[in-house]
Write a protein that holds these residues in place. Structure first.
Motif, PDB file in Angstrom:
ATOM      1  N   LYS A 217      28.218  -0.023  -3.069  1.00  0.00           N
ATOM      2  CA  LYS A 217      27.057   0.754  -3.488  1.00  0.00           C
ATOM      3  C   LYS A 217      26.342   1.382  -2.293  1.00  0.00           C
ATOM      4  CE  LYS A 217      26.250  -2.134  -7.576  1.00  0.00           C
ATOM      5  NZ  LYS A 217      25.332  -3.088  -8.244  1.00  0.00           N
ATOM      6  N   ALA A 218      25.531   2.379  -2.620  1.00  0.00           N
ATOM      7  CA  ALA A 218      24.677   3.023  -1.621  1.00  0.00           C
ATOM      8  C   ALA A 218      23.371   3.395  -2.292  1.00  0.00           C
ATOM      9  CB  ALA A 218      25.356   4.252  -1.039  1.00  0.00           C
ATOM     10  N   ILE A 219      22.358   3.609  -1.480  1.00  0.00           N
ATOM     11  CA  ILE A 219      21.049   3.947  -2.026  1.00  0.00           C
ATOM     12  C   ILE A 219      20.444   5.093  -1.237  1.00  0.00           C
ATOM     13  CG2 ILE A 219      19.972   2.167  -0.595  1.00  0.00           C
ATOM     14  CD1 ILE A 219      17.872   1.796  -2.782  1.00  0.00           C
ATOM     15  N   ASN A 220      19.794   6.019  -1.946  1.00  0.00           N
ATOM     16  CA  ASN A 220      19.025   7.078  -1.313  1.00  0.00           C
ATOM     17  C   ASN A 220      17.559   6.670  -1.297  1.00  0.00           C
ATOM     18  OD1 ASN A 220      21.078   8.890  -0.706  1.00  0.00           O
ATOM     19  ND2 ASN A 220      20.978   9.889  -2.709  1.00  0.00           N
ATOM     20  N   CYS A 221      16.889   6.896  -0.180  1.00  0.00           N
ATOM     21  CA  CYS A 221      15.475   6.562  -0.092  1.00  0.00           C
ATOM     22  C   CYS A 221      14.809   7.494   0.912  1.00  0.00           C
ATOM     23  CB  CYS A 221      15.280   5.105   0.316  1.00  0.00           C
ATOM     24  SG  CYS A 221      16.127   4.625   1.837  1.00  0.00           S
ATOM     25  N   ILE A 222      13.499   7.545   0.863  1.00  0.00           N
ATOM     26  CA  ILE A 222      12.752   8.410   1.772  1.00  0.00           C
ATOM     27  C   ILE A 222      11.797   7.560   2.602  1.00  0.00           C
ATOM     28  CG2 ILE A 222      10.900   8.947   0.113  1.00  0.00           C
ATOM     29  CD1 ILE A 222      11.027  11.857   1.303  1.00  0.00           C
ATOM     30  N   LEU A 223      11.695   7.890   3.869  1.00  0.00           N
ATOM     31  CA  LEU A 223      10.875   7.110   4.798  1.00  0.00           C
ATOM     32  C   LEU A 223       9.408   7.510   4.661  1.00  0.00           C
ATOM     33  CD1 LEU A 223      10.758   5.122   7.206  1.00  0.00           C
ATOM     34  CD2 LEU A 223      11.088   7.080   8.709  1.00  0.00           C
ATOM     35  N   ILE A 224       8.548   6.533   4.330  1.00  0.00           N
ATOM     36  CA  ILE A 224       7.126   6.832   4.178  1.00  0.00           C
ATOM     37  C   ILE A 224       6.277   6.174   5.268  1.00  0.00           C
ATOM     38  CG2 ILE A 224       7.325   7.215   1.694  1.00  0.00           C
ATOM     39  CD1 ILE A 224       6.076   4.424   1.279  1.00  0.00           C
ATOM     40  N   SER A 225       6.878   5.245   6.023  1.00  0.00           N
ATOM     41  CA  SER A 225       6.188   4.623   7.152  1.00  0.00           C
ATOM     42  C   SER A 225       7.214   3.844   7.972  1.00  0.00           C
ATOM     43  CB  SER A 225       5.081   3.667   6.667  1.00  0.00           C
ATOM     44  OG  SER A 225       4.346   3.151   7.765  1.00  0.00           O
TER      45      SER A 225
ATOM     46  N   CYS B  62      10.188   2.351   2.602  1.00  0.00           N
ATOM     47  CA  CYS B  62      10.887   3.411   1.879  1.00  0.00           C
ATOM     48  C   CYS B  62      10.534   3.425   0.398  1.00  0.00           C
ATOM     49  CB  CYS B  62      12.402   3.226   2.004  1.00  0.00           C
ATOM     50  SG  CYS B  62      12.996   3.053   3.696  1.00  0.00           S
ATOM     51  N   LEU B  63      10.770   4.577  -0.208  1.00  0.00           N
ATOM     52  CA  LEU B  63      10.723   4.745  -1.664  1.00  0.00           C
ATOM     53  C   LEU B  63      12.087   5.211  -2.135  1.00  0.00           C
ATOM     54  CD1 LEU B  63       7.361   6.686  -2.211  1.00  0.00           C
ATOM     55  CD2 LEU B  63       7.799   4.297  -2.812  1.00  0.00           C
ATOM     56  N   ASP B  64      12.536   4.689  -3.295  1.00  0.00           N
ATOM     57  CA  ASP B  64      13.747   5.245  -3.891  1.00  0.00           C
ATOM     58  C   ASP B  64      13.362   6.189  -5.022  1.00  0.00           C
ATOM     59  OD1 ASP B  64      13.089   3.715  -6.089  1.00  0.00           O
ATOM     60  OD2 ASP B  64      14.825   2.376  -5.956  1.00  0.00           O
ATOM     61  N   THR B  65      14.330   6.721  -5.710  1.00  0.00           N
ATOM     62  CA  THR B  65      14.059   7.740  -6.729  1.00  0.00           C
ATOM     63  C   THR B  65      13.283   7.188  -7.925  1.00  0.00           C
ATOM     64  OG1 THR B  65      16.252   7.310  -7.653  1.00  0.00           O
ATOM     65  CG2 THR B  65      16.046   9.176  -6.126  1.00  0.00           C
ATOM     66  N   GLU B  66      13.235   5.854  -8.068  1.00  0.00           N
ATOM     67  CA  GLU B  66      12.482   5.232  -9.157  1.00  0.00           C
ATOM     68  C   GLU B  66      11.125   4.702  -8.687  1.00  0.00           C
ATOM     69  OE1 GLU B  66      13.397   5.217 -12.368  1.00  0.00           O
ATOM     70  OE2 GLU B  66      15.122   6.436 -11.739  1.00  0.00           O
ATOM     71  N   SER B  67      10.703   5.144  -7.512  1.00  0.00           N
ATOM     72  CA  SER B  67       9.405   4.771  -6.926  1.00  0.00           C
ATOM     73  C   SER B  67       9.334   3.317  -6.474  1.00  0.00           C
ATOM     74  CB  SER B  67       8.250   5.050  -7.906  1.00  0.00           C
ATOM     75  OG  SER B  67       8.174   6.417  -8.207  1.00  0.00           O
ATOM     76  N   ASN B  68      10.481   2.636  -6.384  1.00  0.00           N
ATOM     77  CA  ASN B  68      10.478   1.284  -5.822  1.00  0.00           C
ATOM     78  C   ASN B  68      10.162   1.368  -4.337  1.00  0.00           C
ATOM     79  OD1 ASN B  68      11.426  -0.222  -8.198  1.00  0.00           O
ATOM     80  ND2 ASN B  68      13.349   0.906  -7.897  1.00  0.00           N
ATOM     81  N   CYS B  69       9.245   0.540  -3.884  1.00  0.00           N
ATOM     82  CA  CYS B  69       8.868   0.528  -2.469  1.00  0.00           C
ATOM     83  C   CYS B  69       9.403  -0.746  -1.817  1.00  0.00           C
ATOM     84  CB  CYS B  69       7.352   0.592  -2.325  1.00  0.00           C
ATOM     85  SG  CYS B  69       6.793   0.846  -0.613  1.00  0.00           S
TER      86      CYS B  69
ATOM     87  N   ASN C 144       0.816  -1.234   0.000  1.00  0.00           N
ATOM     88  CA  ASN C 144       0.000   0.000   0.000  1.00  0.00           C
ATOM     89  C   ASN C 144       0.840   1.271   0.000  1.00  0.00           C
ATOM     90  OD1 ASN C 144      -2.273  -1.603   0.146  1.00  0.00           O
ATOM     91  ND2 ASN C 144      -2.367  -1.547   2.380  1.00  0.00           N
ATOM     92  N   LYS C 145       2.174   1.097  -0.183  1.00  0.00           N
ATOM     93  CA  LYS C 145       3.100   2.234  -0.165  1.00  0.00           C
ATOM     94  C   LYS C 145       2.865   3.127   1.051  1.00  0.00           C
ATOM     95  CE  LYS C 145       4.482   2.339  -4.975  1.00  0.00           C
ATOM     96  NZ  LYS C 145       4.799   3.157  -6.156  1.00  0.00           N
ATOM     97  N   GLY C 146       2.896   2.464   2.222  1.00  0.00           N
ATOM     98  CA  GLY C 146       2.766   3.196   3.475  1.00  0.00           C
ATOM     99  C   GLY C 146       1.424   3.844   3.677  1.00  0.00           C
TER     100      GLY C 146
END
Length: 408
Positions: free
Chosen positions: A304-312, A326-333, A260-262
């Motif tokens: 490697k490293a990854i940027n992501c944003i916390l949604i829940s 999390c979501l990454d810049t390509e909308s992967n949840c 449900n993408k958070g």
């Protein structure tokens, strides 16, 4: 002496296999059975021709079988130790006995006195356990506990119990000394060698502890399998049942939040992604290459490293890990499990996280006739992360607390 030792070995073996041989029995039924059998064996020992200290030692052993404290056993073993203070086996048994009434300091003293007589595997592994069960344990003492357990194994590499205790020592080191996943792997290796011993395999605590290792390695299939094995051996194992249910709830909740993408609406997701991309563009160059979730390999991604944003986020049953959706810049949840973090200083909704060296794994397990399949990342320490392009301070760390359910 040998006949008496064999009788006690048979009693100890029957006690170890009680739940396996008496399916559905309760803890009270086991205690009643053991009390009668211990008294019977103790009386039978009177028929043997033994030195007084040997007879008292064996009687004390018979009454001390199991995990319950027996006052009579303690009194008999104290008499035996007075008669022959150089017999290390007496000190080992007395230490085990008074340990069961909660006298850890006295137990440790007994094991150390036994070792003064002879370096032996029983004293070493018992000392290893009691050292890490003190109220206040230092990292140095935990490391010494592992060292002592290794010595016990070296004295008899075929002894499954010694391997099991070594596995527990590594598990304690994981909890109390920084949660290094390598400690879990060492623990798992020791448990695997212990499994050659049928007595160890019949111990529900063995399966419980092994399940804990798999849980913290994020290997949920094996964790659930071992928790289930422990409960099948001992259906009243409440701590294990709680762990099993909590883990199932964690898996179900994680899958639902990813699906449900958070629970965010499309407009809010767009805002989150825009913030993530802005932060990513303003980020200073890193020593590792930035990528997206779908391009990470299974296992550890060291370069490697990854940027992501916390949604829940949530903390399973108020414990650990700190589970981020999390979501990454390509909308992967996806899910990110963060270990060794103070939840009061953990990332908050909308925080942008930079996660270096992420460890990627897949979950594929059926719970309540429903398939739960998703991919996730883990990071062992938050000190390797950045939040909103800032390194986290050491105060962010919060080591786990170790609790024990048995004397191992």
């Amino acid at each position: 002496m040998e006949d008496g030792q064999n009788a006690i070995k048979i009693l100890a073996r029957d006690e170890a296999f009680y739940f396996k041989n008496n399916v559905g029995a309760t803890e009270d039924q086991k205690c009643d059975w053991l009390s009668c059998e211990s008294e019977r064996v103790s009386k039978d020992l009177d028929q043997l021709t033994l030195d007084p200290h040997q007879l008292k030692y064996l009687k004390g052993c018979a009454l001390n079988v199991g995990n319950k404290y027996n006052l009579k056993a303690e009194e008999i073993l104290i008499d035996a130790a007075k008669m022959n203070p150089t017999m290390f086996e007496i000190w080992n048994e007395l230490g085990d006995c008074i340990w069961k009434k909660g006298d850890k300091k006295g137990a440790r003293n007994c094991f150390e006195r036994a070792l003064n007589q002879e370096r032996n595997k029983v004293s070493l592994r018992n000392l290893s356990i009691v050292m890490r069960q003190q109220e206040s344990v230092t990292n140095a003492e935990i490391e010494e506990s592992v060292k002592i357990s290794k010595e016990a194994v070296s004295l008899d590499v075929t002894d499954g119990t010694s391997w099991y205790i070594l596995g527990n020592a590594y598990l304690a080191q994981f909890f109390l000394c920084g949660q290094a996943s390598n400690d879990l792997k060492c623990s798992l290796n020791a448990y695997s060698k212990a499994s050659a011993d049928e007595k160890v395999l019949s111990d529900p605590d063995y399966h419980y502890n092994k399940g804990i290792v798999f849980k913290y390695l994020d290997d949920y299939n094996n964790a659930i399998a071992h928790f289930t094995d422990a409960i099948s051996i001992h259906p009243q194992f409440s701590e294990c049942l709680s762990e099993l249910n909590d883990l199932k709830d964690q898996i179900l909740k994680t899958r639902q939040l990813i699906k449900n993408k958070g629970k965010l609406k499309g407009k809010n997701i767009a805002v989150m992604l825009r913030k993530l991309k802005e932060k990513s563009l303003s980020q200073k160059p890193t020593k590792v290459s930035m990528t997206t979730f779908d391009k990470l390999n299974a296992g550890t991604n060291e370069d490697k490293a990854i940027n992501c944003i916390l949604i829940s986020s949530f903390v399973p049953n108020g414990r650990t890990p700190f589970v981020c959706i999390c979501l990454d810049t390509e909308s992967n949840c996806f899910a990110l499990n963060i270990y060794n973090i103070d939840c009061g200083k953990a990332p908050k909704l909308g925080d942008v996280m930079t996660v270096p060296y992420p460890q990627k794994s897949a979950v594929n397990i059926v719970i309540d006739n429903e398939l739960n399949d998703f991919e996730m990342l883990r990071i062992d320490t938050p000190l390797n992360m950045m939040i909103n392009n800032r390194q986290l301070p050491r105060e962010t760390l919060a080591p786990l607390k170790l609790t024990t359910t048995a004397l191992t």
